[in-house]
Design an enzyme around this catalytic site. Structure first.
Site, mmCIF file in Angstrom:
data_model
loop_
_atom_site.group_PDB
_atom_site.id
_atom_site.type_symbol
_atom_site.label_atom_id
_atom_site.label_comp_id
_atom_site.label_asym_id
_atom_site.label_seq_id
_atom_site.Cartn_x
_atom_site.Cartn_y
_atom_site.Cartn_z
ATOM 1 N N ASP A 53 0.893 -1.040 0.024
ATOM 2 C CA ASP A 53 -0.210 -0.043 0.040
ATOM 3 C C ASP A 53 0.780 1.260 0.068
ATOM 4 O O ASP A 53 1.618 1.474 0.711
ATOM 5 C CB ASP A 53 -0.691 0.007 1.219
ATOM 6 C CG ASP A 53 -1.479 1.100 1.292
ATOM 7 O OD1 ASP A 53 -2.869 1.051 0.914
ATOM 8 O OD2 ASP A 53 -1.232 2.299 1.852
ATOM 9 N N TYR A 58 2.353 10.623 -0.208
ATOM 10 C CA TYR A 58 3.458 10.041 0.793
ATOM 11 C C TYR A 58 4.847 10.394 0.178
ATOM 12 O O TYR A 58 5.454 9.921 -0.903
ATOM 13 C CB TYR A 58 3.506 8.378 0.741
ATOM 14 C CG TYR A 58 2.251 7.770 1.544
ATOM 15 C CD1 TYR A 58 1.332 8.745 2.261
ATOM 16 C CD2 TYR A 58 2.044 6.556 1.333
ATOM 17 C CE1 TYR A 58 0.456 7.873 2.978
ATOM 18 C CE2 TYR A 58 1.026 5.894 2.044
ATOM 19 C CZ TYR A 58 0.183 6.644 2.772
ATOM 20 O OH TYR A 58 -0.874 6.330 3.193
ATOM 21 N N ALA A 212 -1.725 1.987 16.919
ATOM 22 C CA ALA A 212 -1.868 3.214 17.191
ATOM 23 C C ALA A 212 -0.680 3.989 17.103
ATOM 24 O O ALA A 212 -0.203 4.718 18.346
ATOM 25 C CB ALA A 212 -2.263 3.172 18.791
#
Length: 341
Positions: A53, A58, A212
């Site tokens: 991905d 980016y 996270a």
């Protein structure tokens, strides 16, 4: 890890099989240089990862260029996903979902990726007030032109997923094959609407940030400043706005102690928890280093007991987040307009 076996799951209602881990390359070209990225991709190949991905935004295309170089020679063996929609230039039409920009940016991504098609093209985020019919029609045309095989959505709320599914059916365009939400055991809010919508409308779910942004590795200690060189130590804006909360750090330490007692790292336990949800197709592992990436492999095949599920529910109730106000300011709630909106 000689006895390691990758798992493959069906991506939503499609017939496409993807590895349980998806290699996320947001760090490529930024925090991760060519040599380390090459080692990460080589390890992914060796461990059966077939899903990778990236996104145009980016490092403003550098990640796509690096991915294109690294997949050269076995491109067809990979399910390659990229995204568009975020700002790529100063012009008013160098972002979002106008048809001219979508067509132009897809061609730019194909050049950077050194390929003539991408397997999955994501709309990177929802934009308030956006006309969704225009990008949906464009996705259908790109599929017919052979530029993309499937399309998907990222950071869309449940009601917008329903709206897109209805538009696709009316316009004769294939429905999106996947949704990429922000989902982990500190942020269980997608369980309320997003995950059920995906399940109902046949979208695979490919969450990002299962640990996270590093908080669930347990490397950050409550009441202590983060170490230099870490994401929190660099005062990463998104992380400081969302994940880096004292309550979340305390939860992470509890989970770390439990995970290590059963022979897992904290990050492996957190990733295994996401994979234990049968609605999930694959989980994005977005490493900066090879060591970070290879830690994810221990999550594949790890089985959580009913007692462990209950432990997580006690720490973070279903459908909730670890603390009040846990939300990403980049994706604000819109149910009560403020500031004259």
């Amino acid at each position: 890890m000689p006895d390691f076996a990758m798992q493959y799951r069906r991506l939503g209602a499609s017939n496409l099989k993807v590895s349980a881990l998806c290699l996320g390359t947001m760090m490529f070209g930024d925090q991760t240089d060519d040599a380390e990225a090459g080692r990460i991709v080589d390890s992914a190949r060796a461990h059966g990862v077939n899903f990778i991905d990236t996104a145009d935004v980016y490092t403003k295309g550098a990640s796509e260029e690096m991915v294109g170089r690294l997949l050269k020679g076995d491109r067809a063996d990979w399910v390659l996903a990229t995204k568009l929609g975020n700002v790529m230039g100063p012009g008013p039409n160098q972002q979002h979902y106008s048809r001219p920009w979508i067509m132009r940016e897809v061609e730019a991504s194909l050049r950077r990726l050194a390929t003539d098609y991408v397997d999955i093209l994501y709309l990177h985020r929802d934009f308030a007030g956006a006309n969704l019919e225009e990008p949906v029609r464009a996705m259908g045309d790109l599929i017919r032109a052979g530029k993309i095989r499937y399309w998907a959505v990222s950071n869309f709320r449940g009601w917008r997923i329903a709206e897109i599914a209805a538009l696709c059916d009316r316009l004769g365009v294939p429905r999106p094959v996947a949704c990429q939400p922000y989902y982990n055991l500190l942020n269980r809010m997608p369980e309320v609407e997003i995950l059920p919508a995906c399940q109902h409308f046949g979208l695979g779910v490919v969450p990002y940030s299962p640990i996270a942004r590093g908080v669930l590795t347990g490397k950050y200690l409550p009441g202590q400043a983060p170490a230099e060189g870490t994401r929190a130590g660099r005062a990463d804006r998104r992380m400081m706005e969302t994940e880096f909360r004292e309550e979340s750090l305390v939860i992470a330490q509890t989970l770390k102690a439990h995970a290590e007692a059963r022979g897992l790292s904290a990050g492996q336990f957190a990733t295994a928890w996401v994979l234990a949800n049968p609605i999930i197709s694959s989980v994005i592992a977005g490493p900066r280093t090879l060591a970070q990436f290879e830690d994810y492999f221990g999550a594949v095949g790890a089985v959580l007991s009913a007692q462990e599920e209950a432990m997580v529910d006690d720490l973070v109730p279903r459908g909730h987040a670890s603390t009040h106000g846990y939300s990403d300011p980049s994706y604000p709630f819109g149910g009560r307009p403020v500031d004259g909106a």
